[in-house]
Design a protein around this motif. Sequence first.
Motif, PDB file in Angstrom:
ATOM      1  N   THR A  41       0.859  -1.176   0.000  1.00 25.08           N
ATOM      2  CA  THR A  41       0.000   0.000   0.000  1.00 25.08           C
ATOM      3  C   THR A  41       0.898   1.230   0.000  1.00 25.08           C
ATOM      4  O   THR A  41       1.791   1.354   0.831  1.00 25.08           O
ATOM      5  N   ILE A  42       0.662   2.126  -0.949  1.00 24.43           N
ATOM      6  CA  ILE A  42       1.491   3.311  -1.123  1.00 24.43           C
ATOM      7  C   ILE A  42       0.740   4.538  -0.640  1.00 24.43           C
ATOM      8  O   ILE A  42      -0.454   4.709  -0.923  1.00 24.43           O
ATOM      9  N   GLU A  43       1.442   5.410   0.081  1.00 27.26           N
ATOM     10  CA  GLU A  43       0.915   6.734   0.388  1.00 27.26           C
ATOM     11  C   GLU A  43       1.576   7.705  -0.580  1.00 27.26           C
ATOM     12  O   GLU A  43       2.781   7.936  -0.526  1.00 27.26           O
ATOM     13  N   ALA A  44       0.790   8.280  -1.475  1.00 26.13           N
ATOM     14  CA  ALA A  44       1.306   9.168  -2.507  1.00 26.13           C
ATOM     15  C   ALA A  44       1.504  10.572  -1.953  1.00 26.13           C
ATOM     16  O   ALA A  44       0.619  11.110  -1.279  1.00 26.13           O
ATOM     17  N   ASN A  45       2.665  11.158  -2.280  1.00 27.03           N
ATOM     18  CA  ASN A  45       2.964  12.504  -1.814  1.00 27.03           C
ATOM     19  C   ASN A  45       3.238  13.489  -2.944  1.00 27.03           C
ATOM     20  O   ASN A  45       3.644  14.616  -2.691  1.00 27.03           O
ATOM     21  N   ASP A  46       3.042  13.051  -4.193  1.00 25.86           N
ATOM     22  CA  ASP A  46       3.095  13.990  -5.308  1.00 25.86           C
ATOM     23  C   ASP A  46       2.199  13.487  -6.434  1.00 25.86           C
ATOM     24  O   ASP A  46       1.732  12.346  -6.434  1.00 25.86           O
TER      25      ASP A  46
ATOM     26  N   ALA B 168      -3.396   5.326 -10.187  1.00 29.86           N
ATOM     27  CA  ALA B 168      -4.807   5.408 -10.592  1.00 29.86           C
ATOM     28  C   ALA B 168      -5.398   4.023 -10.816  1.00 29.86           C
ATOM     29  O   ALA B 168      -4.820   3.188 -11.509  1.00 29.86           O
ATOM     30  N   GLY B 169      -6.534   3.774 -10.169  1.00 25.05           N
ATOM     31  CA  GLY B 169      -7.215   2.504 -10.316  1.00 25.05           C
ATOM     32  C   GLY B 169      -6.804   1.457  -9.300  1.00 25.05           C
ATOM     33  O   GLY B 169      -7.418   0.382  -9.239  1.00 25.05           O
ATOM     34  N   ARG B 170      -5.777   1.761  -8.496  1.00 30.47           N
ATOM     35  CA  ARG B 170      -5.338   0.842  -7.446  1.00 30.47           C
ATOM     36  C   ARG B 170      -5.633   1.454  -6.087  1.00 30.47           C
ATOM     37  O   ARG B 170      -5.521   2.674  -5.915  1.00 30.47           O
ATOM     38  N   PRO B 171      -6.000   0.653  -5.086  1.00 28.04           N
ATOM     39  CA  PRO B 171      -6.197   1.211  -3.740  1.00 28.04           C
ATOM     40  C   PRO B 171      -4.891   1.824  -3.226  1.00 28.04           C
ATOM     41  O   PRO B 171      -3.829   1.213  -3.324  1.00 28.04           O
TER      42      PRO B 171
END
Length: 306
Positions: A94-99, A107-110
């Motif tokens: 699980t990734i926490e996006a910061n940019d 996009a399209g993935r939890p």
Amino acid sequence: MMPSLTLGPVLFNWPVDRWRDFYARIADEAPVDTVIVGEIVCFKRAPFFADAMGEVVERLTAAGKTVWFASPILVGSDRERAAMRDLVTGEGMTIEANDMGALALLAGRPHAVGPMINLYNEATLAWLAGRGAVAVSLPAELPAASVATLAKAGREHGVAVEVQVFGRAPLAISARCYHARAHGLHKDGCQFVCGNDPDGLAVTTMDGQPFLAVNGTQTMSHGCLCLAEELEALVAMGVDRFRLSPQAVDMVRVAQAFRALIDGERDGRDVAAELGGLIDAPLVNGFFHDTAGARHVASAGAALPA
């Protein structure tokens, strides 16, 4: 749903042994639910922690913590873009996006959305939810009324909403490194001088008043954001998650204090008083009360939405 505690990524350049030991203690003693790991401030620091990352993640997971991986805040060179792509396209994480670049790849993935993404209104939250966001961490500068509005929108879209309740507030990121410049160095030859300041480098005004803190390419608040006194109001708004940002203090004690607060075993003012004695910086909560972020508003009542 019972509110949960999140430990954000270490933002400072700590020695790898200290970094590893920090997470070992978090795994064994801290009552946090989710731990976010990864170097997000400066790509040049990441190799120092790469060999220890697997061990840290394994220990945290064995202790029952949910582990997320954070993407960098600012991605510049082709090498950095390749590393970010490898991270966010990895399987089983699980990734926490910061940019925004990470968001495009996710996009399209939890996935989760970090506090470095500008999320200020319901339309943006709905757009993020439609692209796969399952949790969002709100920017630290939002006032209570905005937090309440976004918490409501989060419930409507099935997205968990998180608020930072402890730690220096992240304010800005730059392609230039002021930390290096302050020591007469260039970014490419910085000698990793940010490692000399495990809680950030203090910045003062011309007349010597504490103003901000610098962490490599990142600008942060001088004061330590603390919303212990506001936590009850945040729960009433429907905020699902509470973020602790690591500082060079006893973060296990910080986590224990907030867990007791969430469980109704302690009073917010009592917790704030304890935490104020841990860190060498004033506690601040001005943003939440719709005033200057560097202020501390003693009473939580007047500034909260009806």
